[in-house]
Design a protein around this motif. Structure first.
Motif, PDB file in Angstrom:
ATOM      1  N   CYS A  82       4.455  -2.866   1.458  1.00  0.00           N
ATOM      2  CA  CYS A  82       3.664  -4.095   1.379  1.00  0.00           C
ATOM      3  C   CYS A  82       3.852  -4.848   2.686  1.00  0.00           C
ATOM      4  O   CYS A  82       4.970  -5.274   2.996  1.00  0.00           O
ATOM      5  CB  CYS A  82       4.107  -4.938   0.194  1.00  0.00           C
ATOM      6  N   TRP A 115       7.057  -6.582  -7.125  1.00  0.00           N
ATOM      7  CA  TRP A 115       6.110  -5.503  -7.391  1.00  0.00           C
ATOM      8  C   TRP A 115       5.769  -5.539  -8.879  1.00  0.00           C
ATOM      9  O   TRP A 115       6.662  -5.657  -9.724  1.00  0.00           O
ATOM     10  CB  TRP A 115       6.702  -4.137  -7.046  1.00  0.00           C
ATOM     11  N   GLN A 162      -3.892  -6.348  -2.820  1.00  0.00           N
ATOM     12  CA  GLN A 162      -4.686  -5.424  -3.618  1.00  0.00           C
ATOM     13  C   GLN A 162      -3.768  -4.313  -4.109  1.00  0.00           C
ATOM     14  O   GLN A 162      -2.687  -4.108  -3.562  1.00  0.00           O
ATOM     15  CB  GLN A 162      -5.861  -4.854  -2.800  1.00  0.00           C
ATOM     16  N   GLY A 163      -4.116  -3.651  -5.150  1.00  0.00           N
ATOM     17  CA  GLY A 163      -3.242  -2.645  -5.712  1.00  0.00           C
ATOM     18  C   GLY A 163      -3.364  -1.300  -5.022  1.00  0.00           C
ATOM     19  O   GLY A 163      -4.337  -1.008  -4.327  1.00  0.00           O
ATOM     20  N   SER A 169       0.943  -3.483  -7.453  1.00  0.00           N
ATOM     21  CA  SER A 169       0.592  -4.581  -6.556  1.00  0.00           C
ATOM     22  C   SER A 169       1.847  -5.314  -6.124  1.00  0.00           C
ATOM     23  O   SER A 169       2.793  -5.437  -6.900  1.00  0.00           O
ATOM     24  CB  SER A 169      -0.328  -5.572  -7.262  1.00  0.00           C
ATOM     25  N   TRP A 194      -1.204 -12.422  -3.976  1.00  0.00           N
ATOM     26  CA  TRP A 194      -1.217 -11.048  -4.457  1.00  0.00           C
ATOM     27  C   TRP A 194      -1.975 -10.163  -3.478  1.00  0.00           C
ATOM     28  O   TRP A 194      -3.007 -10.556  -2.932  1.00  0.00           O
ATOM     29  CB  TRP A 194      -1.898 -10.986  -5.828  1.00  0.00           C
TER      30      TRP A 194
END
Length: 125
Positions: free
Chosen positions: A21, A35, A117-118, A94, A115
């Motif tokens: 991330c 997460w 994006q996944g 995510s 957040w």
């Protein structure tokens, strides 16, 4: 803060993946990170979290001992090392950021301000 998750993919049961991330746009060390994952037809659930300084980590019971969350404050990166993957780990993962002035890390989604994006993780049996 803007978050960009990556690293998902298809892996056989028992395999490993590392999710990344990347954070940008704000002071990285002002945030705790988490997460989360969401499987088809299910609610989003907390997986792992790490405090601002990285000294405190917490995990969902089902992943404890298999997953490891870490952060690199020099690179503005958060990682989720996932080992011994199981089909039930299949989900969209995510990353999320919680602006905080404390060393607390939260295991519910409400405190998280931003957040990414996944990224899809699929574990085949």
């Amino acid at each position: 803060v803007q978050l960009q998750a990556s690293g998902g993919g298809l892996v056989p049961a028992g395999g490993s993946l590392i999710l990344s991330c990347a954070a940008s746009g704000s002071t990285f060390t002002d945030y705790a990170f988490g997460w989360f994952r969401q499987a088809p037809g299910r609610e989003r659930e907390f997986v792992a979290g790490i405090s601002r300084g990285g000294k405190r980590t917490i995990y969902k019971v089902a992943v404890k001992g298999r997953f490891t969350i870490s952060r690199d404050n020099a690179k503005n990166m958060v990682y989720l090392q996932m080992n011994s993957l199981k089909p039930e780990d299949t989900a969209v993962y995510s990353c999320a950021a919680d602006f905080t002035v404390t060393g607390v890390v939260e295991d519910t989604d409400l405190p998280y301000d931003a957040w990414g994006q996944g990224t899809l993780v699929t574990v085949s049996s």
